[in-house]
Design a protein around this motif. Structure first.
Motif, PDB file in Angstrom:
ATOM      1  N   THR A 118       1.450  -0.564   5.268  1.00 12.87           N
ATOM      2  CA  THR A 118       1.339  -1.910   4.591  1.00 12.87           C
ATOM      3  C   THR A 118       0.602  -1.763   3.316  1.00 12.87           C
ATOM      4  OG1 THR A 118      -0.952  -2.027   5.855  1.00 12.87           O
ATOM      5  CG2 THR A 118       0.994  -3.038   6.769  1.00 12.87           C
ATOM      6  N   GLN A 119       1.042  -2.569   2.468  1.00 13.83           N
ATOM      7  CA  GLN A 119       0.459  -2.743   1.244  1.00 13.83           C
ATOM      8  C   GLN A 119      -0.362  -3.892   0.991  1.00 13.83           C
ATOM      9  OE1 GLN A 119       3.609  -3.654  -2.059  1.00 13.83           O
ATOM     10  NE2 GLN A 119       2.339  -2.461  -3.446  1.00 13.83           N
ATOM     11  N   GLU A 120      -1.616  -3.682   0.845  1.00 14.16           N
ATOM     12  CA  GLU A 120      -2.394  -5.042   0.391  1.00 14.16           C
ATOM     13  C   GLU A 120      -2.362  -5.442  -1.045  1.00 14.16           C
ATOM     14  OE1 GLU A 120      -6.797  -7.073   1.305  1.00 14.16           O
ATOM     15  OE2 GLU A 120      -6.640  -4.803   1.358  1.00 14.16           O
ATOM     16  N   VAL A 121      -1.714  -6.412  -1.149  1.00 13.88           N
ATOM     17  CA  VAL A 121      -1.268  -7.181  -2.485  1.00 13.88           C
ATOM     18  C   VAL A 121      -2.538  -7.892  -3.151  1.00 13.88           C
ATOM     19  CG1 VAL A 121       0.157  -8.826  -3.608  1.00 13.88           C
ATOM     20  CG2 VAL A 121       1.122  -7.147  -1.780  1.00 13.88           C
ATOM     21  N   ALA A 122      -3.183  -8.514  -2.268  1.00 17.40           N
ATOM     22  CA  ALA A 122      -4.344  -9.469  -2.763  1.00 17.40           C
ATOM     23  C   ALA A 122      -5.209  -9.636  -1.494  1.00 17.40           C
ATOM     24  CB  ALA A 122      -4.065 -10.706  -3.180  1.00 17.40           C
ATOM     25  N   PRO A 123      -6.542  -9.872  -1.575  1.00 15.25           N
ATOM     26  CA  PRO A 123      -7.365 -10.304  -0.179  1.00 15.25           C
ATOM     27  C   PRO A 123      -6.607 -11.212   0.907  1.00 15.25           C
ATOM     28  CG  PRO A 123      -8.660 -10.448  -2.154  1.00 15.25           C
ATOM     29  CD  PRO A 123      -7.304 -10.245  -2.590  1.00 15.25           C
ATOM     30  N   GLY A 124      -6.246 -10.657   1.994  1.00 13.45           N
ATOM     31  CA  GLY A 124      -5.347 -11.306   3.082  1.00 13.45           C
ATOM     32  C   GLY A 124      -3.914 -11.451   2.934  1.00 13.45           C
ATOM     33  N   LYS A 125      -3.472 -10.860   1.610  1.00 14.52           N
ATOM     34  CA  LYS A 125      -2.064 -10.756   1.604  1.00 14.52           C
ATOM     35  C   LYS A 125      -1.263  -9.304   1.668  1.00 14.52           C
ATOM     36  CE  LYS A 125      -2.051 -15.139   0.856  1.00 14.52           C
ATOM     37  NZ  LYS A 125      -1.106 -16.197   1.034  1.00 14.52           N
ATOM     38  N   PHE A 126      -0.363  -9.057   2.365  1.00 11.32           N
ATOM     39  CA  PHE A 126       0.130  -7.949   2.590  1.00 11.32           C
ATOM     40  C   PHE A 126       1.642  -7.800   2.633  1.00 11.32           C
ATOM     41  CE2 PHE A 126      -3.882  -8.461   4.812  1.00 11.32           C
ATOM     42  CZ  PHE A 126      -4.331  -7.078   4.529  1.00 11.32           C
ATOM     43  N   ASN A 127       2.219  -6.492   2.082  1.00 13.71           N
ATOM     44  CA  ASN A 127       3.535  -6.452   2.504  1.00 13.71           C
ATOM     45  C   ASN A 127       3.751  -5.427   3.367  1.00 13.71           C
ATOM     46  OD1 ASN A 127       4.547  -8.142   0.116  1.00 13.71           O
ATOM     47  ND2 ASN A 127       4.545  -6.197  -1.336  1.00 13.71           N
ATOM     48  N   LEU A 128       4.962  -5.183   4.025  1.00 10.46           N
ATOM     49  CA  LEU A 128       5.174  -4.353   5.174  1.00 10.46           C
ATOM     50  C   LEU A 128       6.424  -3.644   4.816  1.00 10.46           C
ATOM     51  CD1 LEU A 128       4.794  -2.897   8.089  1.00 10.46           C
ATOM     52  CD2 LEU A 128       6.417  -4.814   8.995  1.00 10.46           C
ATOM     53  N   LEU A 129       6.452  -2.451   4.699  1.00 11.44           N
ATOM     54  CA  LEU A 129       7.599  -1.258   4.663  1.00 11.44           C
ATOM     55  C   LEU A 129       7.774  -0.735   5.894  1.00 11.44           C
ATOM     56  CD1 LEU A 129      10.110  -0.678   3.034  1.00 11.44           C
ATOM     57  CD2 LEU A 129       8.837   0.928   1.732  1.00 11.44           C
ATOM     58  N   ALA A 130       8.656  -0.792   6.722  1.00  9.92           N
ATOM     59  CA  ALA A 130       8.825  -0.030   7.797  1.00  9.92           C
ATOM     60  C   ALA A 130      10.247   0.934   7.737  1.00  9.92           C
ATOM     61  CB  ALA A 130       8.850  -1.007   9.108  1.00  9.92           C
ATOM     62  N   SER A 131      10.382   2.166   7.973  1.00  9.68           N
ATOM     63  CA  SER A 131      11.330   2.831   7.671  1.00  9.68           C
ATOM     64  C   SER A 131      11.616   3.765   8.835  1.00  9.68           C
ATOM     65  CB  SER A 131      11.096   3.687   6.409  1.00  9.68           C
ATOM     66  OG  SER A 131       9.960   4.732   6.604  1.00  9.68           O
ATOM     67  N   ARG A 132      12.961   4.101   9.026  1.00 12.85           N
ATOM     68  CA  ARG A 132      13.307   4.895  10.058  1.00 12.85           C
ATOM     69  C   ARG A 132      14.524   5.692   9.550  1.00 12.85           C
ATOM     70  NH1 ARG A 132      13.233   5.059  15.975  1.00 12.85           N
ATOM     71  NH2 ARG A 132      15.015   6.149  16.621  1.00 12.85           N
ATOM     72  N   GLY A 133      14.421   6.888   9.537  1.00 14.27           N
ATOM     73  CA  GLY A 133      15.253   7.921   8.935  1.00 14.27           C
ATOM     74  C   GLY A 133      14.766   8.365   7.487  1.00 14.27           C
TER      75      GLY A 133
END
Length: 165
Positions: free
Chosen positions: A50-65
């Motif tokens: 997860t990447q916190e972009v701003a307070p309470g705002k997040f990106n998710l990068l999920a990877s397999r392989g």
């Protein structure tokens, strides 16, 4: 934690409010959506960041392989503001009618993530030759800050992308 069936995934994502808006009184965190996606994808063997972009705002990068290239399945985790009075039913509750599912974000975009999980389930018993990345950004409906933060991080993503919009 057992992975819920498709319809329940839809319902849980829709039930998690994640409005993004430039007007502060409407704006909400997307954390519940990101946490739920990360839990499900983690259960399936994805490495979740997860990447916190701003307070309470997040990106998710999920990877397999691993390795260069790969495929990115991308979308946003936020919805537009809504007036519940204008809806025929509770916008934060999945409703089925006329062989369709209704709810805030069912098409744009929360339903896309539920469908991604359904699509990859039969593929998980084999090794991936290139990575599969699932990306959920924040604030697409308002400032695009999630996509901007991801670009600013300079992280290389896959060779090809499907954007569920």
């Amino acid at each position: 934690m057992a992975l819920p069936p498709l319809k329940q995934r839809f319902a849980e994502l829709i039930a998690a409010p994640s409005v993004s808006c430039t007007q502060a009184h409407w704006d909400q965190s997307n954390r519940p959506v990101i946490e739920r996606l990360a839990a499900w994808l983690g259960e399936l063997g994805f490495a979740c960041e997860t990447q916190e972009v701003a307070p309470g705002k997040f990106n998710l990068l999920a990877s397999r392989g691993s390795g260069p290239g790969g495929l990115v399945l991308a979308g946003h985790s936020d919805t537009v503001p809504f007036d519940a009075e204008l809806w025929q039913s509770d916008p934060l509750r999945l409703r089925e009618a006329d062989d369709r599912w209704y709810g805030l974000g069912s098409c744009d975009m929360k339903g896309f993530f539920a469908l991604i999980i359904e699509a990859v389930l039969p593929l998980l018993d084999q090794p991936f030759r290139q990575p599969l990345l699932i990306l959920a950004t924040c604030d697409e409906e308002s400032s695009m800050s999630g996509a901007r933060a991801l670009a600013d991080a300079g992280r290389p993503l896959g060779r090809a992308a499907v954007i569920g919009e």
